[in-house]
Enzyme design. Sequence first.
Site, PDB file in Angstrom:
ATOM      1  N   SER A 421      44.874  29.712  34.767  1.00  0.00           N
ATOM      2  CA  SER A 421      43.668  29.262  34.069  1.00  0.00           C
ATOM      3  C   SER A 421      42.424  29.970  34.568  1.00  0.00           C
ATOM      4  O   SER A 421      42.364  30.405  35.731  1.00  0.00           O
ATOM      5  CB  SER A 421      43.470  27.758  34.287  1.00  0.00           C
ATOM      6  OG  SER A 421      44.404  27.009  33.573  1.00  0.00           O
ATOM      7  N   PRO A 422      41.394  30.055  33.721  1.00  0.00           N
ATOM      8  CA  PRO A 422      40.082  30.502  34.207  1.00  0.00           C
ATOM      9  C   PRO A 422      39.569  29.524  35.271  1.00  0.00           C
ATOM     10  O   PRO A 422      39.583  28.312  35.047  1.00  0.00           O
ATOM     11  CB  PRO A 422      39.198  30.445  32.960  1.00  0.00           C
ATOM     12  CG  PRO A 422      40.148  30.439  31.807  1.00  0.00           C
ATOM     13  CD  PRO A 422      41.379  29.739  32.284  1.00  0.00           C
ATOM     14  N   GLN A 499      37.909  36.358  29.524  1.00  0.00           N
ATOM     15  CA  GLN A 499      37.257  35.232  28.846  1.00  0.00           C
ATOM     16  C   GLN A 499      35.750  35.453  28.852  1.00  0.00           C
ATOM     17  O   GLN A 499      35.142  35.574  29.913  1.00  0.00           O
ATOM     18  CB  GLN A 499      37.583  33.890  29.519  1.00  0.00           C
ATOM     19  CG  GLN A 499      37.040  32.703  28.740  1.00  0.00           C
ATOM     20  CD  GLN A 499      37.165  31.378  29.490  1.00  0.00           C
ATOM     21  OE1 GLN A 499      36.392  31.116  30.398  1.00  0.00           O
ATOM     22  NE2 GLN A 499      38.143  30.566  29.118  1.00  0.00           N
ATOM     23  N   TYR A 581      29.261  24.514  26.564  1.00  0.00           N
ATOM     24  CA  TYR A 581      28.506  25.750  26.693  1.00  0.00           C
ATOM     25  C   TYR A 581      27.945  26.151  25.331  1.00  0.00           C
ATOM     26  O   TYR A 581      28.073  25.412  24.348  1.00  0.00           O
ATOM     27  CB  TYR A 581      29.383  26.834  27.325  1.00  0.00           C
ATOM     28  CG  TYR A 581      29.808  26.510  28.740  1.00  0.00           C
ATOM     29  CD1 TYR A 581      28.851  26.208  29.712  1.00  0.00           C
ATOM     30  CD2 TYR A 581      31.145  26.466  29.111  1.00  0.00           C
ATOM     31  CE1 TYR A 581      29.227  25.894  31.015  1.00  0.00           C
ATOM     32  CE2 TYR A 581      31.531  26.148  30.412  1.00  0.00           C
ATOM     33  CZ  TYR A 581      30.560  25.858  31.358  1.00  0.00           C
ATOM     34  OH  TYR A 581      30.938  25.539  32.644  1.00  0.00           O
ATOM     35  N   ARG A 629      38.902  29.268  23.295  1.00  0.00           N
ATOM     36  CA  ARG A 629      39.018  28.012  24.047  1.00  0.00           C
ATOM     37  C   ARG A 629      38.130  26.977  23.383  1.00  0.00           C
ATOM     38  O   ARG A 629      36.949  27.221  23.135  1.00  0.00           O
ATOM     39  CB  ARG A 629      38.607  28.199  25.504  1.00  0.00           C
ATOM     40  CG  ARG A 629      38.808  26.908  26.321  1.00  0.00           C
ATOM     41  CD  ARG A 629      38.856  27.163  27.809  1.00  0.00           C
ATOM     42  NE  ARG A 629      39.402  26.000  28.491  1.00  0.00           N
ATOM     43  CZ  ARG A 629      40.052  26.029  29.633  1.00  0.00           C
ATOM     44  NH1 ARG A 629      40.271  27.174  30.235  1.00  0.00           N
ATOM     45  NH2 ARG A 629      40.510  24.932  30.195  1.00  0.00           N
ATOM     46  N   ARG A 723      44.548  24.294  39.389  1.00  0.00           N
ATOM     47  CA  ARG A 723      44.626  23.898  40.806  1.00  0.00           C
ATOM     48  C   ARG A 723      45.938  24.289  41.477  1.00  0.00           C
ATOM     49  O   ARG A 723      45.925  24.696  42.644  1.00  0.00           O
ATOM     50  CB  ARG A 723      44.355  22.400  40.931  1.00  0.00           C
ATOM     51  CG  ARG A 723      42.901  22.033  40.621  1.00  0.00           C
ATOM     52  CD  ARG A 723      42.669  20.524  40.719  1.00  0.00           C
ATOM     53  NE  ARG A 723      41.278  20.178  40.447  1.00  0.00           N
ATOM     54  CZ  ARG A 723      40.779  19.958  39.241  1.00  0.00           C
ATOM     55  NH1 ARG A 723      41.572  20.042  38.179  1.00  0.00           N
ATOM     56  NH2 ARG A 723      39.511  19.650  39.060  1.00  0.00           N
TER      57      ARG A 723
END
Length: 771
Positions: A421-422, A499, A581, A629, A723
Amino acid sequence: MGAIVGFRRKVMKRIVCLGGGPAGLYAAIAFKKALPGASVEVFERNRPDDTFGWGVVFSDRTMQGFRATDPESHDAIVGSFYHWDDIDVHFRGERVRSGGHGFCGISRKLLLNKLQERAAALGVKHTFQHEIEDLAPFADADLIVAADGVNSRTRKRFAAVFEPDIDVRKCRYIWLGTKQRFPAFTFAFEHTEHGWFQIHAYQFSDDLSTVIVETREETWRAHGLDRASTQQSIEFCEQLFGRYLDGHALMSNANHLRGSAWLNFNRVLCKRWHTDNIVLIGDAAHTAHFSIGSGTKLAMEDAASLVKHVAHATDVQAGLESYQAERSLEALKLQSAARNRMEWFENVARYVHLEPLQFAYSLLTGSQRIGHDNLRLRDRQFVDVVERDLARRFGLSEPRPPMFLPFKLRGMELINRVVVSPMAQYLAVQGVPGDWHLMHYGSRAAGGAGLVVTEMTCVSDKGRISPGCTGLWNEAQRDAWKRIVDFVHTHSAAKFCLQLGHSGRKGSTQLGWERADHPLPEGNWDVISASALPYLEGISQTPRAMTLQDIEEVTQQFVRAAQLGAQAGFDMLELHMAHGYLLASFLSPLTNRRTDEFGGDIQNRMRFPLQVFEATRAVWPADKPMSVRVSASDWAEGGLSEQDLVTFARALRAAGADLIDVSSGQTVPWQKPVYGRMYQTPFSDLLRNCVDIATIAVGNIYEADHVNSIIAAGRADLCALARPHLADPSWTLHAAAAQNFSEQHWPKAYLSGKSQLERNLARAAQMIGAV
């Protein structure tokens, strides 16, 4: 309600149970055992033999808990069980069977009779056909146990305290019986001109079975069943599911056959479960959809827990708090599983494109409590068939764990379904990634993942979240990224995705490990958004609502960044339109209050994000895929709707998007997400199976079993883990070794570590098998 007394007594003298179903009776039994000298009473509005269901299902594991609470009632119940291990799924003329599930059924009436007999033997006082109009007669009770069901009068009477959340669901169902014997728990699906119907059928005695017929509300109405009597409904169901009944009739145990017996399932959860000396248990406090068969289980386990916490408590209020703390957690877990399974059945039309084997697998794992590993323990042969079938679809001669299936988008081929993941690192200088980023991305690529995604890389200096965020608006940044891209391509089999995003109103903030989302102490830059709404009211900067000129400038910033990314050699491009965002701020009605052509309905709100996508797609190499995303839910009232999400996803697909990376939330600070294992996967499932677009599932996916289950069920095409990859860059390599998948690519310099790891794991497995 009269005065409450006795809350610090060490011994309770009078306990009243309102409701004589399994919850009330089991509570009475447990209390009488714990407090033999107390008066324990059960008040029930119906007669002793009245019941409004047919069979009750328990798992073998559930019965072990009941044995510990009261061996006598456990033994009486077990002696009347009908036991089975198999589940049959009938779909499109095929039957798929899976074994090893370990369930047992009993007549609801017989269960009540056994519990009534046990309670009476202990000295519990029963009063039947007694309506409770008020609680005045119980003013001297030390404890009033409200076990009065899903339509609890007690809950309604004190609704202001209990604060029930009641969600009326989308399907109608009718609970019937038959003398047809079902050797396995049977799910069958039939299509009509108005939609799909399904049955949940199981045998609970030598000669009787339960048959629950379920369908969407609109399908039910389209067939005129809203106007049908119970007998007419039975005749309709007999004709539709006749092939499974072998000539046997369906029966209702309703008191009359006039009017409709179809119900909506009500999902109930109360914020508070007790007030003064009144406590809710069972369906009065919470409900779990019948598709996972846990309603009666939950109710009886509530009763056992209540007695454990309260019977000998010196402070009954503290005991009630402990009871709620313990049981509400379990209820939430089961409700989450039940919600997932319930929504699977509500949306069965979403899955009918699947082949029968994958359809059955999707059903069996629909609650997300049962996964690939658990199914293998129950029925290895079934899982082996699933893996062989998946391998066949991808042209592989040998089966493998689903997470190691290859995947192709346009000209990009991935060796497995694992995505890094980012993850924002906040360690760039002037947007330039450095040695830390080379190490971070390089180690995770070498760690075996099929795809690695950069952190959100910002398209301008004022589009950064923080001063430590990476960017891509100049050649120096491009060259720094190219160094990392080249390393990944040289030393791993991973593909590398860029991304791109713009922080919008969430920009000009402190580093992630400082005061996240709070403005910089100094040196802030101006921020922009769809509307002039600060993220943290009274704390964040108020953004400037974007002008038409701003919209054009930002679009060109994305285009320029995409061109630089192509020059750097990235394999894939993802646009960040999630988490509040800039692009996401246009999509959500919570953050877009515009009155021009970029605000209002979803067609207008998605205009700018689509413009950015189309402009970047035009300059991104045609043989390289693009992803978006999205935040599938704002987890806040008035936020993005499911229909809005589907509409946007379809527009993205039409514009050339190859993949949707399905996240959720972080749009507004007052969000209320419902966390849990794989909690965002249902959103991926929705888009993949409704929009027919490839998806990435994200959100608390942390075990190989999660990835295998999601991929095998068709809930996503890829799974992104964050994580776990922070803690273990070689997570994928370790998962491959643990599953005996030796074909996973390892860097040549690490091959000796591969062989040792595989030997150690094999030795450990042998030792466990020898114990």
